[in-house]
Design a protein around this motif. Structure first.
Motif, PDB file in Angstrom:
ATOM      1  N   PHE A 173       0.835  -1.198   0.000  1.00 29.25           N
ATOM      2  CA  PHE A 173       0.000   0.000   0.000  1.00 29.25           C
ATOM      3  C   PHE A 173       0.874   1.254   0.000  1.00 29.25           C
ATOM      4  O   PHE A 173       1.817   1.376   0.770  1.00 29.25           O
ATOM      5  CB  PHE A 173      -0.907   0.012   1.240  1.00 29.25           C
ATOM      6  CG  PHE A 173      -1.695   1.288   1.388  1.00 29.25           C
ATOM      7  CD1 PHE A 173      -2.861   1.478   0.683  1.00 29.25           C
ATOM      8  CD2 PHE A 173      -1.251   2.299   2.231  1.00 29.25           C
ATOM      9  CE1 PHE A 173      -3.584   2.656   0.823  1.00 29.25           C
ATOM     10  CE2 PHE A 173      -1.959   3.472   2.377  1.00 29.25           C
ATOM     11  CZ  PHE A 173      -3.138   3.651   1.662  1.00 29.25           C
ATOM     12  N   LYS A 174       0.551   2.191  -0.877  1.00 31.38           N
ATOM     13  CA  LYS A 174       1.301   3.440  -0.976  1.00 31.38           C
ATOM     14  C   LYS A 174       0.430   4.597  -0.496  1.00 31.38           C
ATOM     15  O   LYS A 174      -0.644   4.838  -1.034  1.00 31.38           O
ATOM     16  CB  LYS A 174       1.751   3.681  -2.425  1.00 31.38           C
ATOM     17  CG  LYS A 174       2.786   2.685  -2.919  1.00 31.38           C
ATOM     18  CD  LYS A 174       3.261   3.043  -4.312  1.00 31.38           C
ATOM     19  CE  LYS A 174       4.323   2.058  -4.789  1.00 31.38           C
ATOM     20  NZ  LYS A 174       4.801   2.377  -6.164  1.00 31.38           N
ATOM     21  N   ALA A 175       0.909   5.268   0.542  1.00 27.74           N
ATOM     22  CA  ALA A 175       0.169   6.419   1.065  1.00 27.74           C
ATOM     23  C   ALA A 175       0.146   7.526   0.017  1.00 27.74           C
ATOM     24  O   ALA A 175       1.059   7.645  -0.810  1.00 27.74           O
ATOM     25  CB  ALA A 175       0.823   6.909   2.347  1.00 27.74           C
ATOM     26  N   LEU A 176      -0.892   8.326   0.062  1.00 30.14           N
ATOM     27  CA  LEU A 176      -1.027   9.440  -0.877  1.00 30.14           C
ATOM     28  C   LEU A 176      -0.831  10.749  -0.126  1.00 30.14           C
ATOM     29  O   LEU A 176      -1.438  10.965   0.926  1.00 30.14           O
ATOM     30  CB  LEU A 176      -2.412   9.425  -1.530  1.00 30.14           C
ATOM     31  CG  LEU A 176      -2.719  10.596  -2.469  1.00 30.14           C
ATOM     32  CD1 LEU A 176      -1.846  10.517  -3.715  1.00 30.14           C
ATOM     33  CD2 LEU A 176      -4.186  10.596  -2.867  1.00 30.14           C
ATOM     34  N   GLN A 177       0.013  11.601  -0.648  1.00 32.20           N
ATOM     35  CA  GLN A 177       0.255  12.913  -0.054  1.00 32.20           C
ATOM     36  C   GLN A 177       0.178  13.983  -1.135  1.00 32.20           C
ATOM     37  O   GLN A 177       0.874  13.882  -2.153  1.00 32.20           O
ATOM     38  CB  GLN A 177       1.627  12.968   0.621  1.00 32.20           C
ATOM     39  CG  GLN A 177       1.779  11.998   1.782  1.00 32.20           C
ATOM     40  CD  GLN A 177       3.117  12.151   2.486  1.00 32.20           C
ATOM     41  OE1 GLN A 177       3.638  13.265   2.599  1.00 32.20           O
ATOM     42  NE2 GLN A 177       3.676  11.053   2.941  1.00 32.20           N
ATOM     43  N   ILE A 178      -0.677  14.978  -0.917  1.00 31.03           N
ATOM     44  CA  ILE A 178      -0.793  16.107  -1.837  1.00 31.03           C
ATOM     45  C   ILE A 178      -0.748  17.384  -1.002  1.00 31.03           C
ATOM     46  O   ILE A 178      -1.488  17.514  -0.018  1.00 31.03           O
ATOM     47  CB  ILE A 178      -2.108  16.063  -2.636  1.00 31.03           C
ATOM     48  CG1 ILE A 178      -2.263  14.731  -3.376  1.00 31.03           C
ATOM     49  CG2 ILE A 178      -2.165  17.222  -3.638  1.00 31.03           C
ATOM     50  CD1 ILE A 178      -3.587  14.597  -4.109  1.00 31.03           C
ATOM     51  N   GLU A 206      11.262  22.722  -0.795  1.00 32.23           N
ATOM     52  CA  GLU A 206      12.405  22.455   0.092  1.00 32.23           C
ATOM     53  C   GLU A 206      11.955  21.776   1.372  1.00 32.23           C
ATOM     54  O   GLU A 206      12.653  20.921   1.919  1.00 32.23           O
ATOM     55  CB  GLU A 206      13.144  23.758   0.415  1.00 32.23           C
ATOM     56  CG  GLU A 206      13.780  24.450  -0.782  1.00 32.23           C
ATOM     57  CD  GLU A 206      12.760  25.193  -1.636  1.00 32.23           C
ATOM     58  OE1 GLU A 206      11.590  25.337  -1.196  1.00 32.23           O
ATOM     59  OE2 GLU A 206      13.121  25.625  -2.743  1.00 32.23           O
ATOM     60  N   TRP A 207      10.764  22.163   1.854  1.00 29.81           N
ATOM     61  CA  TRP A 207      10.249  21.557   3.083  1.00 29.81           C
ATOM     62  C   TRP A 207       9.884  20.096   2.867  1.00 29.81           C
ATOM     63  O   TRP A 207      10.211  19.230   3.680  1.00 29.81           O
ATOM     64  CB  TRP A 207       9.035  22.324   3.609  1.00 29.81           C
ATOM     65  CG  TRP A 207       8.328  21.563   4.694  1.00 29.81           C
ATOM     66  CD1 TRP A 207       7.098  20.997   4.651  1.00 29.81           C
ATOM     67  CD2 TRP A 207       8.844  21.254   5.994  1.00 29.81           C
ATOM     68  NE1 TRP A 207       6.801  20.355   5.826  1.00 29.81           N
ATOM     69  CE2 TRP A 207       7.863  20.496   6.671  1.00 29.81           C
ATOM     70  CE3 TRP A 207      10.049  21.548   6.644  1.00 29.81           C
ATOM     71  CZ2 TRP A 207       8.047  20.031   7.961  1.00 29.81           C
ATOM     72  CZ3 TRP A 207      10.230  21.062   7.931  1.00 29.81           C
ATOM     73  CH2 TRP A 207       9.234  20.329   8.583  1.00 29.81           C
ATOM     74  N   ASN A 208       9.214  19.803   1.764  1.00 24.09           N
ATOM     75  CA  ASN A 208       8.846  18.420   1.470  1.00 24.09           C
ATOM     76  C   ASN A 208      10.085  17.538   1.361  1.00 24.09           C
ATOM     77  O   ASN A 208      10.096  16.397   1.840  1.00 24.09           O
ATOM     78  CB  ASN A 208       8.039  18.349   0.175  1.00 24.09           C
ATOM     79  CG  ASN A 208       6.595  18.786   0.359  1.00 24.09           C
ATOM     80  OD1 ASN A 208       6.020  18.624   1.438  1.00 24.09           O
ATOM     81  ND2 ASN A 208       6.013  19.343  -0.683  1.00 24.09           N
ATOM     82  N   LYS A 248      13.685  13.557   3.873  1.00 23.74           N
ATOM     83  CA  LYS A 248      15.076  13.227   4.155  1.00 23.74           C
ATOM     84  C   LYS A 248      15.296  12.920   5.631  1.00 23.74           C
ATOM     85  O   LYS A 248      16.008  11.962   5.991  1.00 23.74           O
ATOM     86  CB  LYS A 248      15.983  14.383   3.730  1.00 23.74           C
ATOM     87  CG  LYS A 248      17.455  14.177   4.050  1.00 23.74           C
ATOM     88  CD  LYS A 248      18.284  15.409   3.672  1.00 23.74           C
ATOM     89  CE  LYS A 248      19.749  15.222   4.066  1.00 23.74           C
ATOM     90  NZ  LYS A 248      20.557  16.426   3.754  1.00 23.74           N
ATOM     91  N   GLU A 249      14.684  13.723   6.508  1.00 23.49           N
ATOM     92  CA  GLU A 249      14.861  13.550   7.953  1.00 23.49           C
ATOM     93  C   GLU A 249      13.883  12.549   8.563  1.00 23.49           C
ATOM     94  O   GLU A 249      13.901  12.312   9.773  1.00 23.49           O
ATOM     95  CB  GLU A 249      14.705  14.907   8.654  1.00 23.49           C
ATOM     96  CG  GLU A 249      15.718  15.960   8.223  1.00 23.49           C
ATOM     97  CD  GLU A 249      17.143  15.584   8.608  1.00 23.49           C
ATOM     98  OE1 GLU A 249      17.309  14.843   9.594  1.00 23.49           O
ATOM     99  OE2 GLU A 249      18.079  16.028   7.915  1.00 23.49           O
ATOM    100  N   SER A 250      13.010  11.973   7.721  1.00 19.78           N
ATOM    101  CA  SER A 250      11.995  11.006   8.197  1.00 19.78           C
ATOM    102  C   SER A 250      11.178  11.596   9.340  1.00 19.78           C
ATOM    103  O   SER A 250      10.917  10.932  10.354  1.00 19.78           O
ATOM    104  CB  SER A 250      12.672   9.701   8.644  1.00 19.78           C
ATOM    105  OG  SER A 250      13.364   9.102   7.572  1.00 19.78           O
TER     106      SER A 250
END
Length: 242
Positions: free
Chosen positions: A50-55, A61-63, A68-70
């Motif tokens: 399952f792949k979560a969806l993020q919009i 830069e924040w995303n 990167k920092e989990s």
């Protein structure tokens, strides 16, 4: 409800895809004074595929930094929304255990926000909708005024995403065994012979064997021992005892 809100609510309700619904949601967020709008759809009940969806329209830069920092592993907003459908306002107190995350958000203009989750029991989805702005702390009246719209938006986005997912495989139902067949099988499970079962249940040995054969057919196995094993595995019998 103001006319423009009613109009955008209607547009959102007619949207049939996430891609068309999100711009409507973003426009509403901007109209009520927020710079950013994020929608995240996750599930704790589906498998690793399952792949979560993020919009969202957060700064790029924040995303990148968030991934990167989990930060998702320590984000108190995510922890709250995974368990509770009450709205949560982003404050320094909320992020007291993760000051590095709080500081990074502030630096990228994500200073004042609130998140609302919706848990879809049927699909197992957890939908989190966040509205964030650069300036001006949230007024409790804002939450009161917009809560209903945001909760509906989260539920609608959840429904739209759920339609795109394959339906979870249903566990096969165990075959139905009659009360007498269960009695015979339970006695077989503790080592009783057909003769002994016939004496205990006041039946003929032939009738006992008839029930055993029916059970073997229903469970699609080859013998009595396999029938006991199969019935135990699918919960028809308690684990056999000596």
């Amino acid at each position: 409800m103001e006319r423009w809100k009613a109009s955008q609510l209607k547009q959102l309700s007619f949207a049939r895809e996430i891609e068309t619904a999100y711009p409507i949601l973003l426009r509403f967020a901007q109209n009520i004074g927020f710079n950013f709008c994020a929608i995240t759809l996750t599930s704790t009940e589906r498998n690793a595929d399952f792949k979560a969806l993020q919009i969202n329209n957060y700064p790029k830069e924040w995303n990148q930094l968030y991934e990167k920092e989990s930060y998702s592993k320590i984000d108190p907003v995510i922890a709250h929304c995974n368990l509770c459908v009450l709205p949560i306002v982003w404050t320094e107190e909320v992020f007291a255990q993760t000051p590095q995350l709080w500081g990074a958000q502030q630096q990228h203009g994500l200073r004042h926000g609130w998140s609302q989750s919706f848990h879809n029991q049927a699909s197992g989805l957890c939908t989190t909708l966040s509205l964030v702005r650069k300036n001006a702390a949230l007024d409790p009246l804002e939450l009161y005024e917009h809560f209903g719209y945001i909760f509906y938006a989260a539920s609608h986005m959840s429904e739209l995403f759920a339609r795109t997912l394959p339906k979870p495989l249903k566990k096969p139902q165990p075959p139905h065994l009659s009360p007498r067949e269960l009695e015979v099988l339970q006695l077989s499970a503790v080592g009783k012979t057909a003769y002994e079962i016939a004496r205990i249940l006041c039946l003929s040995e032939r009738t006992v064997n008839y029930h055993v054969q029916n059970v073997i057919v229903k469970l699609d196995v080859c013998n009595k021992i396999s029938a006991v094993t199969a019935a135990t595995r699918c919960g028809l019998l308690d684990a056999p005892t000596a």
